[in-house]
Design a protein around this motif. Structure first.
Motif, PDB file in Angstrom:
ATOM      1  N   ARG A  59      11.479   5.117   8.554  1.00  0.00           N
ATOM      2  CA  ARG A  59      10.736   6.318   8.932  1.00  0.00           C
ATOM      3  C   ARG A  59       9.260   6.073   8.653  1.00  0.00           C
ATOM      4  NH1 ARG A  59      12.044  11.886   9.757  1.00  0.00           N
ATOM      5  NH2 ARG A  59      10.207  13.144   9.428  1.00  0.00           N
ATOM      6  N   THR A  60       8.541   5.702   9.691  1.00  0.00           N
ATOM      7  CA  THR A  60       7.124   5.384   9.564  1.00  0.00           C
ATOM      8  C   THR A  60       6.298   6.664   9.519  1.00  0.00           C
ATOM      9  OG1 THR A  60       6.820   5.261  11.952  1.00  0.00           O
ATOM     10  CG2 THR A  60       7.452   3.219  10.829  1.00  0.00           C
ATOM     11  N   GLY A  61       5.003   6.514   9.462  1.00  0.00           N
ATOM     12  CA  GLY A  61       4.109   7.660   9.413  1.00  0.00           C
ATOM     13  C   GLY A  61       4.218   8.567  10.617  1.00  0.00           C
ATOM     14  N   LEU A  76      10.462   2.585   4.368  1.00  0.00           N
ATOM     15  CA  LEU A  76       9.303   2.942   5.180  1.00  0.00           C
ATOM     16  C   LEU A  76       9.462   2.475   6.623  1.00  0.00           C
ATOM     17  CD1 LEU A  76       6.444   2.215   2.640  1.00  0.00           C
ATOM     18  CD2 LEU A  76       7.205   4.460   3.463  1.00  0.00           C
ATOM     19  N   MET A  77      10.179   1.386   6.838  1.00  0.00           N
ATOM     20  CA  MET A  77      10.435   0.936   8.202  1.00  0.00           C
ATOM     21  C   MET A  77      11.405   1.862   8.917  1.00  0.00           C
ATOM     22  SD  MET A  77      10.532  -3.227   7.827  1.00  0.00           S
ATOM     23  CE  MET A  77      10.931  -3.474   9.572  1.00  0.00           C
ATOM     24  N   VAL A 105      10.685   1.468  12.864  1.00  0.00           N
ATOM     25  CA  VAL A 105      10.083   0.277  13.452  1.00  0.00           C
ATOM     26  C   VAL A 105      10.997  -0.901  13.119  1.00  0.00           C
ATOM     27  CG1 VAL A 105       8.605  -0.212  11.448  1.00  0.00           C
ATOM     28  CG2 VAL A 105       7.953  -1.070  13.683  1.00  0.00           C
ATOM     29  N   LEU A 155       7.307  -4.737  13.946  1.00  0.00           N
ATOM     30  CA  LEU A 155       6.372  -4.833  12.833  1.00  0.00           C
ATOM     31  C   LEU A 155       5.683  -6.195  12.832  1.00  0.00           C
ATOM     32  CD1 LEU A 155       5.082  -3.471  10.419  1.00  0.00           C
ATOM     33  CD2 LEU A 155       7.031  -4.205   9.035  1.00  0.00           C
ATOM     34  N   ARG A 167       0.580  -0.023  10.114  1.00  0.00           N
ATOM     35  CA  ARG A 167       1.650   0.253  11.089  1.00  0.00           C
ATOM     36  C   ARG A 167       2.681   1.220  10.529  1.00  0.00           C
ATOM     37  NH1 ARG A 167       4.626   2.231  13.660  1.00  0.00           N
ATOM     38  NH2 ARG A 167       5.956   1.460  15.348  1.00  0.00           N
ATOM     39  N   LEU A 168       2.939   1.134   9.216  1.00  0.00           N
ATOM     40  CA  LEU A 168       3.917   2.035   8.604  1.00  0.00           C
ATOM     41  C   LEU A 168       3.320   3.403   8.289  1.00  0.00           C
ATOM     42  CD1 LEU A 168       5.741  -0.445   6.215  1.00  0.00           C
ATOM     43  CD2 LEU A 168       6.439   0.309   8.497  1.00  0.00           C
ATOM     44  N   GLY A 169       2.003   3.503   8.329  1.00  0.00           N
ATOM     45  CA  GLY A 169       1.348   4.783   8.101  1.00  0.00           C
ATOM     46  C   GLY A 169       1.237   5.169   6.639  1.00  0.00           C
TER      47      GLY A 169
END
Length: 90
Positions: free
Chosen positions: A15-17, A12-13, A22, A27, A60-62
């Motif tokens: 490719r965030t939302g 997830l870091m 990030v 983060l 933050r990760l969406g």
């Protein structure tokens, strides 16, 4: 809160939302914690965070909070439903 998967956090870091990666430092700044805490979560050396930290990471990760975290501590059982009514023979 308990981290569901360190590998999922890493993915997830990447490719965030919003579609961008990030970094650990970015983060940590968004969460308000030391970068080593994020690094330990990523590497599996730590599996827990406070409710506020977990919410900030998910935001933050969406992703939804429960995609990445699960509650810890005492659980409360659901209220008992009414017992089914037994059929009475005619």
């Amino acid at each position: 809160m308990h981290l569901v998967s360190a590998n999922l956090l890493v993915l997830l870091m990447r490719r965030t939302g919003d579609g961008r990666p990030v970094s650990v430092r970015e983060l940590a700044d968004a969460v308000g914690c030391h970068p080593s805490k994020i690094d330990h979560l990523r590497n599996g050396r730590r599996q827990s965070a406070t409710q506020a930290e977990a919410e900030a990471i998910a935001r933050r990760l969406g992703v939804d909070l429960m995609c990445l975290w699960e509650h810890t501590g005492r659980t409360v059982e659901a209220a008992n439903e009414l017992a089914p009514i037994a059929a009475v023979p005619a």
